[in-house]
Design a protein around this motif. Structure first.
Motif, PDB file in Angstrom:
ATOM      1  N   ASN A 162       0.952  -1.137  -0.033  1.00  0.00           N
ATOM      2  CA  ASN A 162      -0.065  -0.168  -0.166  1.00  0.00           C
ATOM      3  C   ASN A 162       0.836   1.358   0.010  1.00  0.00           C
ATOM      4  O   ASN A 162       0.414   2.337   0.679  1.00  0.00           O
ATOM      5  CB  ASN A 162      -0.680  -0.104   1.165  1.00  0.00           C
ATOM      6  N   LEU A 163       1.840   1.167  -0.677  1.00  0.00           N
ATOM      7  CA  LEU A 163       2.796   2.421  -0.866  1.00  0.00           C
ATOM      8  C   LEU A 163       1.953   3.680  -1.510  1.00  0.00           C
ATOM      9  O   LEU A 163       1.490   2.935  -2.901  1.00  0.00           O
ATOM     10  CB  LEU A 163       4.257   2.292  -1.150  1.00  0.00           C
ATOM     11  N   SER A 164       2.610   4.769  -1.490  1.00  0.00           N
ATOM     12  CA  SER A 164       1.867   5.881  -2.425  1.00  0.00           C
ATOM     13  C   SER A 164       2.734   5.885  -3.824  1.00  0.00           C
ATOM     14  O   SER A 164       3.999   5.309  -3.676  1.00  0.00           O
ATOM     15  CB  SER A 164       1.777   7.035  -1.814  1.00  0.00           C
ATOM     16  N   PHE A 165       2.302   6.439  -4.827  1.00  0.00           N
ATOM     17  CA  PHE A 165       3.252   6.446  -5.920  1.00  0.00           C
ATOM     18  C   PHE A 165       4.421   7.396  -5.607  1.00  0.00           C
ATOM     19  O   PHE A 165       5.548   7.397  -6.174  1.00  0.00           O
ATOM     20  CB  PHE A 165       2.548   7.124  -7.287  1.00  0.00           C
ATOM     21  N   LYS A 166       4.144   8.351  -4.618  1.00  0.00           N
ATOM     22  CA  LYS A 166       5.316   8.988  -4.381  1.00  0.00           C
ATOM     23  C   LYS A 166       6.507   8.204  -3.700  1.00  0.00           C
ATOM     24  O   LYS A 166       7.610   8.267  -3.802  1.00  0.00           O
ATOM     25  CB  LYS A 166       4.870  10.238  -3.300  1.00  0.00           C
ATOM     26  N   LEU A 217      12.387   3.964  -6.274  1.00  0.00           N
ATOM     27  CA  LEU A 217      13.140   3.834  -7.641  1.00  0.00           C
ATOM     28  C   LEU A 217      13.879   4.873  -7.970  1.00  0.00           C
ATOM     29  O   LEU A 217      14.431   4.872  -9.144  1.00  0.00           O
ATOM     30  CB  LEU A 217      11.869   3.203  -8.462  1.00  0.00           C
ATOM     31  N   LYS A 218      13.804   5.855  -7.284  1.00  0.00           N
ATOM     32  CA  LYS A 218      14.578   7.294  -7.507  1.00  0.00           C
ATOM     33  C   LYS A 218      14.168   7.622  -9.077  1.00  0.00           C
ATOM     34  O   LYS A 218      14.807   7.920  -9.898  1.00  0.00           O
ATOM     35  CB  LYS A 218      16.352   6.649  -7.677  1.00  0.00           C
ATOM     36  N   LEU A 219      12.859   7.660  -9.054  1.00  0.00           N
ATOM     37  CA  LEU A 219      12.215   8.238 -10.290  1.00  0.00           C
ATOM     38  C   LEU A 219      11.889   9.563 -10.117  1.00  0.00           C
ATOM     39  O   LEU A 219      11.828  10.242  -8.980  1.00  0.00           O
ATOM     40  CB  LEU A 219      10.858   7.305 -10.599  1.00  0.00           C
ATOM     41  N   LYS A 220      11.626  10.475 -11.014  1.00  0.00           N
ATOM     42  CA  LYS A 220      11.462  11.830 -11.011  1.00  0.00           C
ATOM     43  C   LYS A 220      10.209  12.291 -10.198  1.00  0.00           C
ATOM     44  O   LYS A 220      10.267  13.360  -9.523  1.00  0.00           O
ATOM     45  CB  LYS A 220      11.320  12.554 -12.452  1.00  0.00           C
ATOM     46  N   ARG A 273       3.614   6.190 -11.346  1.00  0.00           N
ATOM     47  CA  ARG A 273       2.235   5.680 -11.880  1.00  0.00           C
ATOM     48  C   ARG A 273       2.311   5.012 -13.404  1.00  0.00           C
ATOM     49  O   ARG A 273       1.580   3.943 -13.567  1.00  0.00           O
ATOM     50  CB  ARG A 273       1.087   6.717 -11.783  1.00  0.00           C
ATOM     51  N   SER A 274       2.989   5.623 -14.151  1.00  0.00           N
ATOM     52  CA  SER A 274       3.044   5.015 -15.550  1.00  0.00           C
ATOM     53  C   SER A 274       3.878   3.755 -15.629  1.00  0.00           C
ATOM     54  O   SER A 274       3.497   3.115 -16.231  1.00  0.00           O
ATOM     55  CB  SER A 274       3.911   6.224 -16.366  1.00  0.00           C
ATOM     56  N   GLU A 275       4.883   3.706 -14.775  1.00  0.00           N
ATOM     57  CA  GLU A 275       5.493   2.608 -14.762  1.00  0.00           C
ATOM     58  C   GLU A 275       4.670   1.242 -14.196  1.00  0.00           C
ATOM     59  O   GLU A 275       4.893   0.279 -14.702  1.00  0.00           O
ATOM     60  CB  GLU A 275       6.846   2.726 -13.558  1.00  0.00           C
TER      61      GLU A 275
END
Lengths: 191, 239
Positions: A155-159, A165-168, A174-176
């Motif tokens: 239940n982790l948020s996208f943030k 994952l060190k995403l922007k 969400r896209s991933e």
């Protein structure tokens, strides 16, 4: 197997280490607590050794899941006491279910959640769907497996996923996730 | 976008009952939304299922490893037991063919006890246990002697008898050191068999080659029914 060191670990440390996927502790706890929980089950629930082992699996998995998904944040009692309390609850559920021990309540939980939205897909064979999903899931790459576990199980948020994952941004995460869902669906269709 | 966030909040378990009901109402009117919710819920449970199965397989693997280790250990024990058996057999041949002062003296004076008056005990079944232990000793079922004698629980005299019978059985099993310990425990209480206990313990000391200890015990048997035999044994040991 040296089980003595486990007694020196406090609840918070056990939870922290298991949450961080400490395989050694996972294995040691499983092996060291086995006789206690199985012995308790045989003595108090009068079940066979085979059933007691099956029950132990269920109980241990619930224990780990509760840590993984953050339901269990503090452990004020010994792990064996906690496991036995789960075993008691499971045994009570089993007696209500006419003796059927279910490892996972996924199907029941799923129906309940769908009913909450008055959604139903009666013709679906959920058990088969789950098995199919599991096979497809195992074929995913590790990154996708993690994203789906983090999103749908932990239940982790996208943030939070983006941070891991060190995403922007959360939107990239969400896209991933969307890409991974499409991939697993594609794999399910191929199986 | 807002709908997606509503679904996410629901999946994360953060929605209130009112929010869930609102989402449900919207889903009734919007087939696409209903499909999306259904799909997301299904995914959530499928992932949980996959995770559980993965844990289950991990545990099963641990079980298999444990069984394999136990089997390996059992095989090792079997090999070790074979070696011990082989050595024991060899030593036994040596033991029975070589002979020694301790063996000769022990064999010359050791006699199993064919009759024994057992004490009665009030308010317990110790008398029956002692009778059973003694009968087992006479029958040669020494494992039963261990079982019955260790079950004797009341008065010190009964326990003294229990340990004495146990010691006698241990002699028959050639467990002389254990017999010494049983007789020593039995001798802690004054009982009608106190000299019998000392006599048999002395014989065990002789068998073990611990002559000094044997002489101390034998000297304590002066003026008892064992007096003559005790003096003979002392002479033999000293010479």
């Amino acid at each position: 197997m040296d089980c003595k060191y486990l007694k020196k670990l406090n609840g918070d440390e056990i939870i922290k280490r298991l949450y961080n996927s400490d395989d050694k502790l996972f294995e040691d706890l499983y092996i060291c607590l086995e006789n206690i929980v199985i012995g308790w089950s045989i003595k108090h629930a009068l079940i066979s050794k085979e059933d007691a082992l099956e029950l132990y699996h269920v109980v241990f998995i619930i224990f780990i899941e509760n840590i993984q998904n953050g339901k269990l944040k503090n452990l004020y009692v010994a792990p064996s006491t906690y496991l036995i309390s789960i075993a008691k609850r499971k045994l009570s559920e089993i007696s209500k279910r006419k003796g059927k021990l279910l490892l996972d309540d996924s199907i029941e939980d799923l129906k309940r959640d769908l009913e909450e939205f008055q959604l139903s897909q009666d013709n679906k064979l959920w058990e088969e769907q789950f098995l199919l999903f599991e096979k497809a899931f195992l074929k995913l790459n590790e990154k996708c497996q993690n994203i789906l576990i983090w999103k749908y199980f932990d239940n982790l948020s996208f943030k939070e996923i983006a941070l891991k994952l060190k995403l922007k941004s959360a939107n990239v995460a969400r896209s991933e996730k969307h890409r991974c869902v499409l991939k697993v669906r594609e794999l399910m269709n191929l199986l | 976008m807002e709908q997606n966030e509503d679904i996410e909040r629901f999946l994360e378990g953060k929605s209130s009952q009112e929010e869930i009901e609102n989402l449900g109402e919207k889903a009734k009117k919007d087939e696409e939304l209903a499909k999306l919710i259904s799909s997301e819920i299904e995914l959530k449970h499928s992932v949980a299922y996959a995770n559980r199965m993965s844990l289950k397989r991990k545990l099963e693997k641990l079980d298999q490893t444990k069984v394999a280790k136990e089997t390996k250990s059992f095989t090792f024990l079997k090999i070790a037991a074979s070696i011990v058996l082989f050595l024991t057999a060899g030593l036994s041949v040596w033991y029975f063919t070589s002979g020694s002062k301790s063996d000769e003296t022990f064999l010359a004076y050791y006699k199993p006890i064919k009759e024994m008056d057992l004490p009665s005990s009030r308010g317990s079944n110790d008398k029956e246990l002692l009778e059973s232990a003694y009968a087992a000793y006479l029958n040669g079922t020494y494992d039963k002697v261990v079982e019955y004698s260790s079950a004797v629980s009341s008065g010190p005299v009964s326990k003294s008898y229990a340990n004495f019978i146990l010691g006698l059985a241990q002699i028959e099993m050639k467990e002389f050191q254990a017999a010494v310990e049983s007789f020593s425990t039995a001798s802690e209480t004054i009982s009608p068999i106190e000299y019998d206990i000392i006599w048999y313990r002395a014989l065990c000391y002789i068998q073990l080659g611990e002559y000094d200890q044997a002489i101390i015990d034998l000297n304590g048997l002066v003026d008892t029914k064992y007096s003559e035999r005790a003096n003979q044994v002392i002479d033999k040991v000293k010479n």
